[in-house]
Design an enzyme around this catalytic site. Structure first.
Site, PDB file in Angstrom:
ATOM      1  N   GLY A  13       0.789  -1.239   0.000  1.00 29.17           N
ATOM      2  CA  GLY A  13       0.000   0.000   0.000  1.00 29.17           C
ATOM      3  C   GLY A  13       0.812   1.276   0.000  1.00 29.17           C
ATOM      4  O   GLY A  13       0.333   2.302   0.479  1.00 29.17           O
ATOM      5  N   ASN A  15       1.561   3.081  -2.608  1.00 27.86           N
ATOM      6  CA  ASN A  15       0.858   4.038  -3.480  1.00 27.86           C
ATOM      7  C   ASN A  15      -0.372   4.606  -2.781  1.00 27.86           C
ATOM      8  O   ASN A  15      -0.645   5.804  -2.894  1.00 27.86           O
ATOM      9  CB  ASN A  15       0.445   3.366  -4.794  1.00 27.86           C
ATOM     10  CG  ASN A  15       1.574   3.373  -5.797  1.00 27.86           C
ATOM     11  OD1 ASN A  15       1.888   4.418  -6.370  1.00 27.86           O
ATOM     12  ND2 ASN A  15       2.212   2.228  -5.982  1.00 27.86           N
ATOM     13  N   LYS A  60     -15.487 -15.626  -6.782  1.00 28.30           N
ATOM     14  CA  LYS A  60     -15.198 -14.300  -7.360  1.00 28.30           C
ATOM     15  C   LYS A  60     -16.493 -13.486  -7.468  1.00 28.30           C
ATOM     16  O   LYS A  60     -16.518 -12.292  -7.172  1.00 28.30           O
ATOM     17  CB  LYS A  60     -14.570 -14.484  -8.746  1.00 28.30           C
ATOM     18  CG  LYS A  60     -14.056 -13.202  -9.375  1.00 28.30           C
ATOM     19  CD  LYS A  60     -13.374 -13.507 -10.700  1.00 28.30           C
ATOM     20  CE  LYS A  60     -12.819 -12.273 -11.360  1.00 28.30           C
ATOM     21  NZ  LYS A  60     -11.570 -11.810 -10.801  1.00 28.30           N
ATOM     22  N   MET A  85      -4.394  -7.034  -6.459  1.00 27.17           N
ATOM     23  CA  MET A  85      -3.886  -8.196  -7.189  1.00 27.17           C
ATOM     24  C   MET A  85      -4.964  -9.058  -7.835  1.00 27.17           C
ATOM     25  O   MET A  85      -4.656 -10.100  -8.402  1.00 27.17           O
ATOM     26  CB  MET A  85      -3.017  -9.056  -6.260  1.00 27.17           C
ATOM     27  CG  MET A  85      -1.789  -8.338  -5.725  1.00 27.17           C
ATOM     28  SD  MET A  85      -0.812  -7.541  -7.031  1.00 27.17           S
ATOM     29  CE  MET A  85      -0.014  -8.977  -7.752  1.00 27.17           C
ATOM     30  N   ARG A  86      -6.217  -8.653  -7.737  1.00 27.22           N
ATOM     31  CA  ARG A  86      -7.268  -9.425  -8.410  1.00 27.22           C
ATOM     32  C   ARG A  86      -7.658  -8.759  -9.718  1.00 27.22           C
ATOM     33  O   ARG A  86      -7.688  -7.538  -9.803  1.00 27.22           O
ATOM     34  CB  ARG A  86      -8.526  -9.522  -7.533  1.00 27.22           C
ATOM     35  CG  ARG A  86      -8.288 -10.384  -6.366  1.00 27.22           C
ATOM     36  CD  ARG A  86      -9.476 -10.631  -5.500  1.00 27.22           C
ATOM     37  NE  ARG A  86      -8.959 -11.338  -4.358  1.00 27.22           N
ATOM     38  CZ  ARG A  86      -8.665 -12.624  -4.378  1.00 27.22           C
ATOM     39  NH1 ARG A  86      -8.920 -13.362  -5.434  1.00 27.22           N
ATOM     40  NH2 ARG A  86      -8.120 -13.189  -3.323  1.00 27.22           N
ATOM     41  N   ASN A 108      -5.772   2.325 -12.883  1.00 27.11           N
ATOM     42  CA  ASN A 108      -4.738   1.445 -12.325  1.00 27.11           C
ATOM     43  C   ASN A 108      -3.374   2.060 -12.591  1.00 27.11           C
ATOM     44  O   ASN A 108      -3.198   2.808 -13.550  1.00 27.11           O
ATOM     45  CB  ASN A 108      -4.814   0.070 -13.009  1.00 27.11           C
ATOM     46  CG  ASN A 108      -3.803  -0.905 -12.450  1.00 27.11           C
ATOM     47  OD1 ASN A 108      -3.583  -0.973 -11.239  1.00 27.11           O
ATOM     48  ND2 ASN A 108      -3.160  -1.669 -13.326  1.00 27.11           N
ATOM     49  N   HIS A 110       0.497   0.841 -13.354  1.00 29.35           N
ATOM     50  CA  HIS A 110       1.220  -0.361 -13.771  1.00 29.35           C
ATOM     51  C   HIS A 110       2.707  -0.031 -13.926  1.00 29.35           C
ATOM     52  O   HIS A 110       3.058   0.986 -14.521  1.00 29.35           O
ATOM     53  CB  HIS A 110       0.653  -0.888 -15.094  1.00 29.35           C
ATOM     54  CG  HIS A 110       1.331  -2.131 -15.531  1.00 29.35           C
ATOM     55  ND1 HIS A 110       1.046  -3.366 -14.976  1.00 29.35           N
ATOM     56  CD2 HIS A 110       2.330  -2.336 -16.425  1.00 29.35           C
ATOM     57  CE1 HIS A 110       1.835  -4.278 -15.525  1.00 29.35           C
ATOM     58  NE2 HIS A 110       2.623  -3.682 -16.406  1.00 29.35           N
TER      59      HIS A 110
END
Ligand code: GRF
Length: 191
Positions: A13, A15, A60, A85-86, A108, A110
């Site tokens: 965490g 970020n 899920k 991570m999902r 997101n 990356h």
């Protein structure tokens, strides 16, 4: 109207912390932080916004429905994935985008210059390559893996003989500088 922001985290965490620090300094309200992982480092940290653990319990569909319900109650309009991570299903993405109003967005961060090095361990892939530079990308999330429209990228040059830990630390500092710029734009509806 200002957007209502949720952060999604699965790990350390850093970020999320950078986003929260920026938010506090600029009068931005981050509404909630959602974590799927009971062992995540972020759960041990003292943060200005409490972390809500919504653990994955094997399904899920059920997990995503719990999250959507929570987001709906809080009227969240923007999701910032910060080391989540999902993979979000297309049904989750469509559902969220249709929620409340059509301005809802998911972003997101990356650790590569997309479209290069999609998927996991992008810094490691770069480090062990012969590329002279890499970078980070902030992008909208669609149903592919790291395929959504790119919003902002930052370049990171290779420093000869730098060890991998130092490289990742240097790269993450750039992540922490760039992601808050998008938080600012999102919160003040500057899109
Ligand atoms: C970051 O490198 C980010 O680019 C990637 O996952 C990592 C999360 O790190 N998506 P942290 O949990 O924010 O420290």
């Amino acid at each position: 109207m200002q957007n209502k922001i949720a952060l999604f985290v699965s790990g350390s965490g850093t970020n999320a912390q950078a986003l929260l620090e920026y938010a506090t300094a600029h009068n931005i309200e981050v509404n909630c932080i959602i974590c799927d992982n009971p062992n995540a480092e972020i759960l041990k940290k003292e943060l200005s916004v409490p972390v809500t653990l919504i653990p994955f319990l094997g399904s899920k569909k059920a997990h995503e429905q719990s999250i959507l319900k929570f987001l709906g109650q809080k009227e969240i309009t923007w999701i910032f994935l910060a080391g989540y991570m999902r993979i979000l299903s297309s049904s989750f993405i469509d559902n969220f985008h249709q929620n409340i109003n059509s301005q809802n967005r998911i972003v997101n961060i990356h650790p590569s210059l997309l479209p290069k090095y999609k998927g996991l361990n992008a810094y490691e892939h770069f480090y062990h390559s012969s590329d002279k530079h890499t970078g980070i990308s902030i992008h909208f999330v669609d149903s592919g893996i790291d395929t959504g429209e790119i919003i902002l990228q930052g370049k990171i040059n290779r420093i000869p003989n730098e060890n991998i830990n130092d490289f990742i630390e240097r790269a993450k500092k750039i992540e922490h500088e760039l992601y808050p710029k998008i938080l600012h734009r999102a919160y003040f509806n500057n899109y």
